[in-house]
Structure formats: C-alpha cells, structure tokens
Design a protein around this motif. Structure first.
Motif: not given
Length: 397
Positions: A204-216, A247-250
């Motif tokens: 649901r929180d796509v913005d947070l997922l995108e930030r997660n991916i950018s960080y990694v 969870n997002y990393m998984k």
C-alpha cells in the motif's frame, strides 16, 4: 543450456526462474529447437504465455487444465508443455501436478517469483521438479554479444560499457546506445517494481517501498541493518516498523531484484544472525535508475563478482575472521574459494589490508584478491588477478 540439457525429455518438471526479462522465454524457445532437432514433431508442443492478454481466460487451474487436456487429446501421444510466467495462474501447481499424473508429457515452466517454488508447490511437486535460475549475462556473455555490435572494441572498453549497462540481453537489440538502453532499463525496473513487487504483495505504501529500494541500490554490498534504515526514515520524519522494512526486502528478493548474502564467522563456523548484505541482480538497472556506477565503482565491481559466483553455482557468504571481513566465501559441493574485491591496489596500505585478511585462514583452498590493476601483485600463495581476467577464467583453482 548445458545445465538443462540432461533433463530434456525426462519426467521431472523443468522450472526456470529469475528476474523479469533475463531470457527465460528465450530458453523455452531454445529447448523447443533442441527437441525439434532431435526428431520431435513441433505439432506436439503446447505453449501458453500468461502475460499475453489473449490467455487471460486460462488463469485458473481448472480452465488451464481443461484447455491443455483438450489440446493434448487432439494431438495424441506424448506432448511437450511450455508455460511462460506461470505465477499468473491461480493454483497453477494443482493443475501442473494433475497434468503430470494424467498425461504423457514433458513440462517446462518459467516464473519471475522465488515463492513460485515454496509453500504449495513444495507440497504438490516435492522431488518432482528441477529448478534453474536464469541470470542476466555474465561479462563473458556480454562480451560475445557486444562484439557482434562493435567487433573491434578492445576488452577494457567493453568492460567499461558492461560496468554501466550490465547484462540484460535485450540491450543488444538497442545496439547498446546510451539513451535507449537507460530508458529500457528504467522501464524494466518500473515493471518489476509494479508487477512483481507492488501488485503481487499488495503493497500500500509505494513511496516507502521506493525509498527502501533506492537506499539498498545506493548501498549495494554494504552491511545492511533494518534498524539503521528505520532510523534513516525517522530522520526524514517517516515512522516505519522494522518488520515492514524486512518484508519489503523479502518482496524484492522474491522478485529476484536483490540477493541477500549472510555473514559467517569463519572461526566458529556459524552463520551470524544480523547485518547481512544485499546485491542487485543487474548493476545496469542501478545505473539507469539511481546512477553513480562509476562513482561507486568499488561497490559495483563487488556486485559483478558476486553475481558471477551465483551463475557458476556457488553458495556465497561474507566471511568474518576476528575483526576482519572477507568479501566472499564461496562453496560448491565442499570446494571453497575466498575472494577479496578492490577497485585499485594504489598504496602499500591498501595492498596490505586486502591481502592480510587471509592471515588467519589456514586451509589450502584458493584465495584471490581481484582489482582493476593491470600488474600481478600475487604474494604468499594469495593470487592477484585483474577483475576482467578473473571473470573470463573458466576455472578458479
């Protein structure tokens, strides 16, 4: 193909997984070619691509089962089933298991999600399938393809291109032109994020997922801690639970976008519980989406070497010995290999740091330091190789 070939025609279900657009569909076509060359009539091939909207009506186990059974009865005799992106079919494993039992058939399936082979499938098809992960091209494969476009380009220049654009097969169709290649890789990343991560996991929180991916992406190959990422988000006034980050990393690993590497204490022989590392399946995606492959060249070189180990069938951990860390401890059926990756061994301090990590490792398995240096600096039984040469070696021993 050399890994898949022994299983062609056999009763085990052949499962090809890997990141979207890495060439799984092409592998199916190559298998069909081999079968046809061995005398199988192509009329016996039944192929369904579930990303084709024309097959949307077949996306339930019952509908697919009825369709395949009908087409197989019209063909008569043994049939060869090719299912592309099978994860789009609800309860597909029940259908495939039933076809395996009721038909005289040889089954090949592809999917872009690691969970394809967990849970239900493990129950229905335990011991009845063999899995092959299809990775983006290695440097050797890239070189072969790039030279078909730029036949006179010397190896060093080819490697610079590989550093930027990675190994996605389709780039050859774009003749590796800069802007079209970036555009293609960005679109590919967006479709992995949307179809394979957001939709599949109902994020649901796509913005947070995108930030997660950018960080990694920015920190590939550096020690990752979910707690430190939560603190990073808190500084940006975002409240997020550690559980959500994990969870997002998984989800990203399930979609084959990232690979997780655990750390291992070489003295105590145990796997350490926290602070693993992540690498990206294709560093060209990192350049297109995030940029900075040349700026972060030490991280990208490490990423390239790590993916080469996976391609060659090694299981990989990061090795800790005392207060020192070995970049990669690789194992294939008990045969080990230790590798340190550096950008350049420019000073005596750097040379000592990279070679001295092996001081407390007493076994006789090969130990390497690889870098972009052109001169051989091997010493004390530890081999130094130029990274291009290392990637092109057929055997590391």
């Amino acid at each position: 193909m050399s890994r898949i070939r022994p299983f062609i025609g056999g009763e085990l279900i052949k499962v090809m997984t890997g990141i979207r657009r890495s060439g799984k569909s092409v592998m199916l076509e190559l298998i069909k070619e081999e079968l046809a060359e061995s005398g199988v009539n192509p009329a016996r091939f039944i192929s369904v691509n579930f990303e084709d909207m024309g097959n949307a009506h077949l996306q339930t186990a019952k509908a697919l089962h009825e369709e395949i059974t009908r087409r197989a009865s019209e063909t008569g005799g043994k049939v060869y089933l090719f299912f592309d992106e099978i994860q789009e079919v609800k309860d597909w494993e029940k259908c495939v298991n039933s076809l395996r039992v009721t038909l005289d058939c040889d089954i090949y399936i592809t999917g872009s999600n690691a969970r394809l082979l967990s849970g239900e499938l493990a129950t229905y098809l335990a011991g009845r399938y063999v899995e092959f992960v299809i990775y983006p091209f290695s440097f050797a494969e890239f070189l072969e393809l790039y030279r078909s476009v730029m036949p006179t380009e010397e190896t060093g220049r080819c490697f610079q291109k590989y550093l930027l654009f990675g190994g996605m097969p389709y780039l050859a169709n774009l003749r590796y032109a800069d802007e079209p290649s970036r555009q293609y890789l960005t679109d590919l990343f967006n479709s992995i994020q949307l179809k394979d991560i957001v939709k599949r996991n109902k994020v649901r929180d796509v913005d947070l997922l995108e930030r997660n991916i950018s960080y990694v992406m920015a920190n590939v190959g550096t020690t990752f801690s979910a707690n430190s990422l939560v603190k990073f988000f808190r500084n940006e006034r975002r409240t997020v639970a550690v559980e959500t980050v994990l969870n997002y990393m998984k989800y990203c690993c399930d979609a084959y976008l990232f690979y997780q590497v655990k750390r291992q204490d070489l003295q105590g022989k145990q796997i350490l519980a926290s602070n693993e590392k992540y690498y990206i399946a294709d560093h060209g995606i990192r350049e297109a989406v995030f940029g900075g492959n040349m700026r972060d060249i030490n991280l990208v070189l490490e990423n390239i070497v790590f993916m080469e180990f996976l391609r060659r069938g090694y299981s990989v951990t990061v090795g800790r010995t005392g207060d020192k860390e070995i970049d990669f401890v690789c194992d294939k059926r008990g045969e080990k290999l230790y590798v340190q990756v550096a950008y350049l061994l420019a000073t005596e301090d750097t040379v000592n740091r990279e070679f001295d990590v092996y001081d407390s490792v007493r076994d006789n398995f090969p130990k390497y330091v690889v870098s972009l240096d052109e001169f051989d600096m091997s010493r004390n039984g530890i081999k130094h190789r130029n990274i291009r040469d290392f990637l092109l070696m057929e055997e590391w021993n």
